[in-house]
Write a protein that holds these residues in place. Structure first.
Motif, PDB file in Angstrom:
ATOM      1  N   ALA A  75       1.057  -1.509  -0.299  1.00  0.00           N
ATOM      2  CA  ALA A  75       0.145  -0.138   0.289  1.00  0.00           C
ATOM      3  C   ALA A  75       0.822   0.944  -0.019  1.00  0.00           C
ATOM      4  O   ALA A  75       0.880   2.351  -0.674  1.00  0.00           O
ATOM      5  CB  ALA A  75      -0.844  -0.244   1.243  1.00  0.00           C
ATOM      6  N   GLY A  76       2.602   1.301   0.459  1.00  0.00           N
ATOM      7  CA  GLY A  76       3.111   1.906   0.833  1.00  0.00           C
ATOM      8  C   GLY A  76       3.819   2.511  -0.669  1.00  0.00           C
ATOM      9  O   GLY A  76       3.944   1.341  -1.217  1.00  0.00           O
ATOM     10  N   HIS A 280       6.962  -6.253  10.828  1.00  0.00           N
ATOM     11  CA  HIS A 280       6.625  -5.650   9.158  1.00  0.00           C
ATOM     12  C   HIS A 280       5.523  -6.824   8.959  1.00  0.00           C
ATOM     13  O   HIS A 280       5.765  -6.964   7.813  1.00  0.00           O
ATOM     14  CB  HIS A 280       7.422  -5.428   8.208  1.00  0.00           C
ATOM     15  CG  HIS A 280       6.748  -4.254   7.223  1.00  0.00           C
ATOM     16  ND1 HIS A 280       7.289  -3.523   7.369  1.00  0.00           N
ATOM     17  CD2 HIS A 280       5.249  -4.249   6.952  1.00  0.00           C
ATOM     18  CE1 HIS A 280       6.666  -2.281   5.392  1.00  0.00           C
ATOM     19  NE2 HIS A 280       5.263  -3.205   6.374  1.00  0.00           N
TER      20      HIS A 280
HETATM   21  C1  OXD Z   1       2.990  -2.257   2.363  1.00  0.00           C
HETATM   22  C2  OXD Z   1       3.828  -3.121   3.656  1.00  0.00           C
HETATM   23  O1  OXD Z   1       1.390  -2.545   2.164  1.00  0.00           O
HETATM   24  O2  OXD Z   1       4.022  -2.008   4.068  1.00  0.00           O
HETATM   25  O3  OXD Z   1       2.623  -1.137   2.459  1.00  0.00           O
HETATM   26  O4  OXD Z   1       3.268  -3.885   3.062  1.00  0.00           O
END
Ligand code: OXD
Ligand code: NDP
Length: 317
Positions: A75-76, A280
C-alpha cells in the motif's frame, strides 16, 4: 526499441519474500498469457512493460525503456519514490483491496484491545505467579487516536469505534466518518494528540511524516498513553520513543515497522519490557488480493485507459 504491445503482457516481479512461485501461480491464473519474469532472469529489458515491485535497486526501473506501469507490491510507495531515477512519466499504482484492509483491521483491533485491557501487565503477573486485579476502564472511557484516515486507517478507526472506544482520527484533509471525531492538518495535530490515550500510526512515509513522532509530539500525549505503529518506522525517532517509555510518560508501544528493517540485533526495542515487536507483518500483501487489481490495471493500460489506485507523485502517497 519496441513500439507496440506484445500479445503477452510482460511483467517483472521484484520482492524480498521467498514466495515467488505462489505469486507466479496466482497472477498467471488471473492474467491470461502472462510472461512472468523475475529479477534474476529478466530477459530482454526492452520487453518489460509492467513491474510489480517492493524495493527494486535504485536506478533499475530507469533501465526499462518500454515500462508502462509500476505496481507497488504494498500500500505504501516510499520504497519506490526513494529511487532518485524513478521514471516520472510512468504511472504508479499501489495495493488497495479488502484482503489487505481486513488484515490491518485485525492487527489494530488486536493491539488496541491488548493495550486497553493491560495484557502486558497480566502477562508479567503470570510469569511472577501474581494474582492481582488492575483497575479497568471500559472501552467508552478509552480514547483512541488514529493517524491516517485512508484506506487502512479509516477502516481501523471505524472498527475500533464499533467496539465502543472513543475514537478520533487525523488526516491531511478533512474527513467525515461516523462515530469518529476527525481532526485535520498540522494546526489540529496538538489537539488530536492531547485527547489520545492509545495512538495508532497508519500514515504513509512522506517528507511531512518523517520523524513526526518525536520527543515533542510524544510529550503532547497524556501521561500514560501508548502507541501502536503500523505505518512506517521512519516516522518515529526511536531514541525519543525509548526515552518516553523509560520515563513512563508512554506506558507501552507495539511496533510493526522500524527505522531499519529487519530491526538490528541488539537494538533496545527488541528487549524493552514495554515494547512488542512484530516483523512488518501487520498486513501482508497477499497475491490473492492483488491479482485482480494487477489484471485490471494491465487491461486498462493495454486499452490506453487510466489505471486504478494511482499514487499522486506530488503528495508522495
Ligand atoms: C505496505 C506494507 O503494504 O508495508 O505498504 O506492507
Ligand atoms: P492512504 O493513502 O489510503 O491513506 C493515507 C492517510 O494518511 C490519508 O488519510 C492521508 O490524509 C493521511 N496523511 C498523509 N500525509 C499526512 C500528513 N502529512 N498529515 C496528516 N495525515 C496525512 O494509505 P493506506 O491507508 O492505504 O496506507 C497507509 C500506510 O500504511 C501505507 O502508506 C504504509 O506505509 C502502511 N502500511 C503498512 C503495512 C504493514 O504491514 N505494516 C501494510 C500496509 C500499509 P488525506 O486523507 O487527507 O489524504
Amino acid at each position: 526499441m519496441r513500439t507496440s504491445a506484445s500479445p503477452r503482457p510482460v511483467l517483472l516481479f521484484n520482492t524480498e519474500s521467498d514466495r515467488t512461485d505462489w505469486w507466479r501461480d496466482v497472477l498467471s491464473e488471473k492474467i491470461p498469457g502472462l510472461d512472468f519474469r523475475t529479477m534474476d532472469q529478466p530477459g530482454d529489458l526492452a520487453e518489460i512493460e509492467y513491474v510489480l515491485a517492493w524495493n527494486p535497486p535504485p536506478g533499475y526501473l530507469a533501465q526499462l525503456p518500454n515500462l508502462k506501469a509500476i505496481f507497488s507490491l504494498g500500500a505504501g510507495v516510499d520504497h519506490l519514490f526513494r529511487d532518485p531515477d524513478l521514471p516520472r512519466h510512468v504511472p504508479v499504482s499501489r495495493v488497495v483491496n479488502d484482503n489487505l484492509t481486513l488484515r490491518m483491521r485485525e492487527y489494530v483491533v488486536q493491539h488496541v484491545l491488548n493495550h486497553h485491557r493491560q495484557q502486558r501487565k497480566y502477562d508479567a503477573f503470570q510469569r511472577q505467579g501474581t494474582w492481582e486485579e488492575l483497575h479497568q476502564p471500559h472501552a467508552g472511557e478509552r480514547r483512541v487516536g488514529v493517524m491516517g484516515l485512508g484506506e487502512l486507517g479509516r477502516d481501523a478507526a471505524e472498527h475500533i469505534a464499533h467496539l465502543g472506544f472513543d475514537v478520533a482520527g487525523w488526516s491531511r484533509s478533512r474527513r467525515e466518518i461516523a462515530h469518529v471525531t476527525c481532526f485535520a492538518g498540522q494546526d489540529e495535530f496538538d489537539a488530536f494528540l492531547a485527547r489520545t490515550d492509545i495512538l495508532v500510526g497508519l500514515l504513509p512515509l512522506t517528507a511531512d511524516t518523517r520523524n513526526l513522532i518525536n520527543a515533542e509530539t510524544l510529550g503532547k500525549l497524556p501521561a500514560g498513553a501508548s502507541f501502536i505503529n503500523a505505518g512506517r518506522g521512519q516516522q518515529v525517532v526511536e531514541d525519543d520513543l525509548l526515552a518516553a517509555l523509560d520515563s513512563g510518560h508512554l506506558s507501552e508501544a507495539t511496533l510493526d515497522v522500524f527505522q531499519t528493517e529487519p530491526l538490528p540485533a541488539g537494538h533496545r526495542l527488541w528487549t524493552h519490557p514495554n515494547v512488542t515487536v512484530t516483523p512488518h507483518i501487520a498486513s501482508i500483501t497477499d497475491p490473492r488480493g492483488v491479482a485482480d487489481q494487477v489484471a485490471e490495471n494491465i487491461d486498462r493500460s493495454r486499452r490506453g485507459e487510466e489505471l486504478r489506485d494511482l499514487v499522486d507523485p506530488s503528495r508522495g502517497y
